[in-house]
Design an enzyme around this catalytic site. Structure first.
Site, mmCIF file in Angstrom:
data_model
loop_
_atom_site.group_PDB
_atom_site.id
_atom_site.type_symbol
_atom_site.label_atom_id
_atom_site.label_comp_id
_atom_site.label_asym_id
_atom_site.label_seq_id
_atom_site.Cartn_x
_atom_site.Cartn_y
_atom_site.Cartn_z
ATOM 1 N N SER A 147 9.017 1.365 -7.130
ATOM 2 C CA SER A 147 8.185 2.668 -7.577
ATOM 3 C C SER A 147 7.791 3.403 -6.634
ATOM 4 O O SER A 147 7.123 2.514 -5.249
ATOM 5 C CB SER A 147 7.327 2.409 -8.585
ATOM 6 O OG SER A 147 6.535 3.387 -9.030
ATOM 7 N N TYR A 161 -0.220 -1.296 -12.155
ATOM 8 C CA TYR A 161 1.389 -1.160 -11.934
ATOM 9 C C TYR A 161 1.302 -1.126 -10.314
ATOM 10 O O TYR A 161 2.510 -1.605 -9.945
ATOM 11 C CB TYR A 161 1.685 0.250 -12.565
ATOM 12 C CG TYR A 161 3.066 0.601 -12.487
ATOM 13 C CD1 TYR A 161 4.157 -0.172 -12.969
ATOM 14 C CD2 TYR A 161 3.314 1.695 -11.833
ATOM 15 C CE1 TYR A 161 5.324 0.158 -12.934
ATOM 16 C CE2 TYR A 161 4.786 2.060 -11.694
ATOM 17 C CZ TYR A 161 5.573 1.530 -11.923
ATOM 18 O OH TYR A 161 6.967 1.800 -11.768
#
Length: 255
Positions: A147, A161
């Site tokens: 990501s 995250y």
């Protein structure tokens, strides 16, 4: 594209929706046999697998899997090998997302991110490497979905995250160094802002999309298929000199 993937066997985790579903479609378009591994209701996964099989005349397999559970990972590979005899490509796409501000996060919630985004990635890759060695395969491919949050973020409240995806990025490079000489190609992809069913249904989705578009150099958010096309390319012989790369597919956002 004709990437020479006809007849290859691919496992896609998180393959029932979003980027993962687009990966499954792209592989099917290329003539590959697709194993859709997802934690969603198995009926949904089976339905999608059947649609791909009928449309692209490939073989598919749907398996309900929690990638953080060793027994689930073992069962997934056993079912795949039973049906297809081998696995050529592993797409580690499953991941846990969510907003959790630092003052609110509990150790239990943090561990949920760790189990899926780190332990699941490790377990799946471990099983793939083990199979490669047992079958004395010449080549195999692993692609991990990272990501852009692991490298650059303009939002708060998602540090679990960010941390776990940062670990996934480091793991990708480390694994490539460890197993690359055995013919196991390990790379990662870095999606940016992607329009999925999930992002369409979050609060203030329209306002968020407009704000994101302003900071993306190409001027728009990506479609899942656009991410999938690059990921699938990395699993072809045309990418034979690509190893340990974290491919930026953010439309220039990380600039």
């Amino acid at each position: 594209m004709d990437l020479g993937l006809k007849g290859k066997v691919v496992i896609v985790t998180g393959g029932g929706a979003g980027i993962g579903a687009a990966m499954c479609q792209t592989f099917a378009e290329e003539g590959a046999n697709v194993v859709i591994a997802d934690f969603r209701p198995i009926e949904d996964t089976v339905s999608y697998a059947d649609k791909l099989a009928q449309k692209y005349q490939v073989e598919t397999l749907a398996v309900k899997v929690d990638v953080s559970r060793p027994d689930d990972v073992k069962r997934l590979f056993a079912e795949t090998v039973k049906k297809f005899r081998t696995v050529d490509i592993l797409m580690n796409n499953a991941g846990k997302m969510g907003l959790n501000r630092i003052e609110d996060i509990t150790i239990e919630e943090l561990q949920k991110f760790e189990r899926v985004n780190i332990e699941g990635l490790f377990l799946m890759s471990q099983a793939m490497v083990k199979l490669h060695r047992e079958q004395k395969r010449e080549k195999s491919w692993i692609v991990n979905t990272i990501s852009k949050s692991a490298f650059s973020t303009n939002s708060g409240g998602n540090s679990p995250y960010i941390a776990t995806k940062g670990a996934a990025a480091a793991f990708t490079r480390g694994l490539a160094t460890e197993v690359g000489r055995e013919g196991i190609y390990v790379n990662g992809i870095i999606p940016g802002y992607v329009v999925t069913e999930t992002t369409k249904n979050i609060p203030n989705a329209k306002e968020r999309s407009e704000a994101m578009t302003k900071i993306i150099p190409v001027g728009r958010e990506a479609e899942p298929k656009e991410i999938a096309d690059v990921a699938v390319f990395l699993c072809s012989e045309k990418a034979c000199q690509v190893m340990g790369v974290l491919m930026d597919i953010t439309g220039g956002t990380m600039l």
